[in-house]
Design a protein around this motif. Structure first.
Motif, PDB file in Angstrom:
ATOM      1  N   ALA A 157      58.989 124.396  35.367  1.00 39.24           N
ATOM      2  CA  ALA A 157      58.415 125.255  34.338  1.00 39.24           C
ATOM      3  C   ALA A 157      59.492 125.798  33.409  1.00 39.24           C
ATOM      4  O   ALA A 157      59.297 125.871  32.191  1.00 39.24           O
ATOM      5  CB  ALA A 157      57.647 126.409  34.984  1.00 39.24           C
ATOM      6  N   GLN A 158      60.644 126.170  33.983  1.00 34.89           N
ATOM      7  CA  GLN A 158      61.733 126.664  33.147  1.00 34.89           C
ATOM      8  C   GLN A 158      62.215 125.590  32.174  1.00 34.89           C
ATOM      9  O   GLN A 158      62.451 125.873  30.992  1.00 34.89           O
ATOM     10  CB  GLN A 158      62.896 127.118  34.037  1.00 34.89           C
ATOM     11  CG  GLN A 158      62.575 128.302  34.932  1.00 34.89           C
ATOM     12  CD  GLN A 158      63.714 128.612  35.876  1.00 34.89           C
ATOM     13  OE1 GLN A 158      64.865 128.332  35.580  1.00 34.89           O
ATOM     14  NE2 GLN A 158      63.393 129.193  37.019  1.00 34.89           N
TER      15      GLN A 158
ATOM     16  N   SER B  66      58.931 125.582  40.146  1.00 33.91           N
ATOM     17  CA  SER B  66      59.315 126.735  39.327  1.00 33.91           C
ATOM     18  C   SER B  66      60.397 126.363  38.329  1.00 33.91           C
ATOM     19  O   SER B  66      60.412 126.838  37.186  1.00 33.91           O
ATOM     20  CB  SER B  66      59.789 127.881  40.223  1.00 33.91           C
ATOM     21  OG  SER B  66      60.908 127.477  40.987  1.00 33.91           O
TER      22      SER B  66
ATOM     23  N   ARG C 191      49.046 128.737  33.929  1.00 32.44           N
ATOM     24  CA  ARG C 191      50.099 128.711  34.939  1.00 32.44           C
ATOM     25  C   ARG C 191      51.478 128.690  34.293  1.00 32.44           C
ATOM     26  O   ARG C 191      52.397 129.372  34.738  1.00 32.44           O
ATOM     27  CB  ARG C 191      49.916 127.498  35.854  1.00 32.44           C
ATOM     28  CG  ARG C 191      48.740 127.657  36.803  1.00 32.44           C
ATOM     29  CD  ARG C 191      48.661 126.532  37.815  1.00 32.44           C
ATOM     30  NE  ARG C 191      48.079 125.330  37.221  1.00 32.44           N
ATOM     31  CZ  ARG C 191      48.700 124.177  37.129  1.00 32.44           C
ATOM     32  NH1 ARG C 191      49.915 124.042  37.570  1.00 32.44           N
ATOM     33  NH2 ARG C 191      48.094 123.131  36.589  1.00 32.44           N
TER      34      ARG C 191
ATOM     35  N   THR D 106      60.391 133.873  33.589  1.00 38.97           N
ATOM     36  CA  THR D 106      61.716 133.302  33.316  1.00 38.97           C
ATOM     37  C   THR D 106      62.226 133.661  31.925  1.00 38.97           C
ATOM     38  O   THR D 106      63.102 132.991  31.394  1.00 38.97           O
ATOM     39  CB  THR D 106      61.673 131.768  33.449  1.00 38.97           C
ATOM     40  OG1 THR D 106      60.679 131.247  32.562  1.00 38.97           O
ATOM     41  CG2 THR D 106      61.361 131.352  34.868  1.00 38.97           C
TER      42      THR D 106
ATOM     43  N   ASN E  58      68.169 134.892  36.011  1.00 40.89           N
ATOM     44  CA  ASN E  58      67.406 134.136  37.017  1.00 40.89           C
ATOM     45  C   ASN E  58      68.313 133.252  37.831  1.00 40.89           C
ATOM     46  O   ASN E  58      69.519 133.134  37.578  1.00 40.89           O
ATOM     47  CB  ASN E  58      66.259 133.335  36.364  1.00 40.89           C
ATOM     48  CG  ASN E  58      66.762 132.254  35.446  1.00 40.89           C
ATOM     49  OD1 ASN E  58      67.832 131.706  35.643  1.00 40.89           O
ATOM     50  ND2 ASN E  58      65.976 131.939  34.420  1.00 40.89           N
TER      51      ASN E  58
ATOM     52  N   ASP F 202      62.217 121.316  41.427  1.00 38.27           N
ATOM     53  CA  ASP F 202      61.182 122.140  42.043  1.00 38.27           C
ATOM     54  C   ASP F 202      60.204 122.618  40.973  1.00 38.27           C
ATOM     55  O   ASP F 202      60.536 122.691  39.787  1.00 38.27           O
ATOM     56  CB  ASP F 202      61.800 123.348  42.743  1.00 38.27           C
ATOM     57  CG  ASP F 202      62.630 122.947  43.955  1.00 38.27           C
ATOM     58  OD1 ASP F 202      62.357 121.866  44.506  1.00 38.27           O
ATOM     59  OD2 ASP F 202      63.542 123.704  44.331  1.00 38.27           O
TER      60      ASP F 202
ATOM     61  N   TYR G 101      54.769 131.267  34.388  1.00 39.45           N
ATOM     62  CA  TYR G 101      56.143 130.839  34.616  1.00 39.45           C
ATOM     63  C   TYR G 101      57.047 131.338  33.495  1.00 39.45           C
ATOM     64  O   TYR G 101      58.161 131.791  33.727  1.00 39.45           O
ATOM     65  CB  TYR G 101      56.240 129.306  34.681  1.00 39.45           C
ATOM     66  CG  TYR G 101      55.604 128.679  35.893  1.00 39.45           C
ATOM     67  CD1 TYR G 101      55.673 129.279  37.143  1.00 39.45           C
ATOM     68  CD2 TYR G 101      54.930 127.466  35.793  1.00 39.45           C
ATOM     69  CE1 TYR G 101      55.091 128.700  38.253  1.00 39.45           C
ATOM     70  CE2 TYR G 101      54.344 126.867  36.898  1.00 39.45           C
ATOM     71  CZ  TYR G 101      54.429 127.485  38.127  1.00 39.45           C
ATOM     72  OH  TYR G 101      53.857 126.903  39.211  1.00 39.45           O
TER      73      TYR G 101
END
Length: 360
Positions: free
Chosen positions: A191-192, A188, A341, A349, A355, A186, A345
């Motif tokens: 990004a992690q 999000s 962006r 995080t 998280n 996904d 993120y």
């Protein structure tokens, strides 16, 4: 002189399919004469359409498959000349993150056994030392050490990719290659993982080679980019130059296809005609000429080579082509940059132990 950690010289890989009593044998030209250099400590990205040979090239770089022709040079050693035993000795320096974080993990092995396997093969650590190292690696990638007894199916996609990264780091590699390392996740979670890779790159002094389709991810994390089309590199430049001044018509078309997440904004599109040629029957001359609006007889008969120093383009007419239009034209606000962006993120995080990716 720039410190080159990895280099390919006129690298080719051909596959054959078919054959038999009545079937005709077909040769697939997956990688066709690729020459490039990866600098120590950089993040080098390879982009292009599906089927252009990116994943095959990544496997050639680590000699997971053997080339048909050409050389892969790692720290002055030609990997194509090494025996199986010599390659096994180098495996601790060269590691791979596969695209699918589930199928690349053995479902019958616990997380501790998965991460400890490179330690068992490449080091002389005792069982207790391996357990301590596994616990440390799990913490570094944002997983709780008490999860070590669990199995891959008990984790989410993002957690499984963290397990893959921990396994790749276990042997202390110098070069890490990621084949679409975030494409199955996904946004999000992507990004992690991207932020995690950047943190680990700095901490461990890694050199990264990343293959991805998401150009926003590539722009955020890479230093230089090679654009591939039908098994060949058609443009190579540093990230900012490639995104602000692409010169090859194919690169311009790729960048113009990036969606604009701003209501009312419009992007100047560079559309391509025709279909992608088959790698079993590639066109003569420039492989892109069947879809290029600027193709001439020279393009149809003669294959271009990469030209230039920092910014290299494989196009006979790149110097005379019109400059690309601005990527976004809008009367209102512009799209936030990928950097902005991903900064959001990252801020969201920072506390990885609380998280979603670190909860049972």
């Amino acid at each position: 002189m720039t410190d080159i950690i990895l280099e390919t010289r006129d690298l080719h890989r051909r596959f054959t399919q078919g054959g038999g009593l009545f079937a005709k044998t077909t040769t697939i030209h997956a990688v066709n004469g690729v020459s490039l250099q990866v600098r120590r400590g950089e993040t080098f990205a390879i982009v292009g359409e599906s089927g252009c040979g990116k994943s095959t090239l990544a496997r050639l770089l680590l000699r997971l498959i053997d080339p048909s022709e050409g050389q892969v040079i790692y720290e002055g050693q030609d990997l194509t000349d090494l025996s199986g035993g010599q390659m096994r000795a180098l495996r601790s320096d060269l590691q791979f993150i596969f695209q699918d974080p589930f199928s690349s993990l053995n479902p019958r092995m616990s997380v501790e056994a998965i991460i400890a396997e490179p330690l068992r093969v490449h080091t002389a650590l005792s069982a207790s030392e391996r357990r301590a190292k596994v616990a440390d690696l799990m913490k570094r990638v944002g997983l709780r050490p008490e999860m070590a007894d669990r199995y891959p199916h008990e984790f989410s996609g993002g957690q499984r990719q963290r397990i893959c990264i921990a396994r790749a780091l276990a042997s202390g590699p110098k070069l890490l290659i990621g084949d679409e390392p975030v494409s199955a996740l996904d946004v999000s979670v992507q990004a992690q993982i991207v932020n995690l890779l950047e943190d680990l790159k700095q901490e461990f002094g890694l050199t990264l080679v990343v293959i991805a389709h998401d150009l926003a991810v590539i722009r955020h994390m890479s230093d230089r980019i090679a654009v591939m089309y039908l098994g060949e590199v058609v443009e190579l430049a540093d990230t900012e130059t490639l995104f602000t001044a692409p010169r090859h018509p194919y690169t311009q078309a790729l960048l113009s296809a990036i969606p604009v997440p701003v209501p009312g904004a419009a992007r100047a599109r560079s559309t391509l005609g025709g279909d992608i040629p088959s790698p079993a029957n590639p066109p003569s001359g420039c492989k892109f000429h069947t879809r290029c609006p600027h193709a001439t007889d020279l393009c149809r008969s003669t294959r271009p080579v990469l030209q230039g120093e920092g910014h290299q383009i494989a196009c006979h007419h790149h110097a005379s082509l019109p400059s690309p239009a601005l990527p976004i034209t809008s009367a209102s606000s512009r799209s936030p940059s990928a950097e902005a962006r991903f900064a959001l993120y990252r801020a969201a995080t920072q506390t990885r132990t609380t998280n979603k990716e670190t909860t049972p």
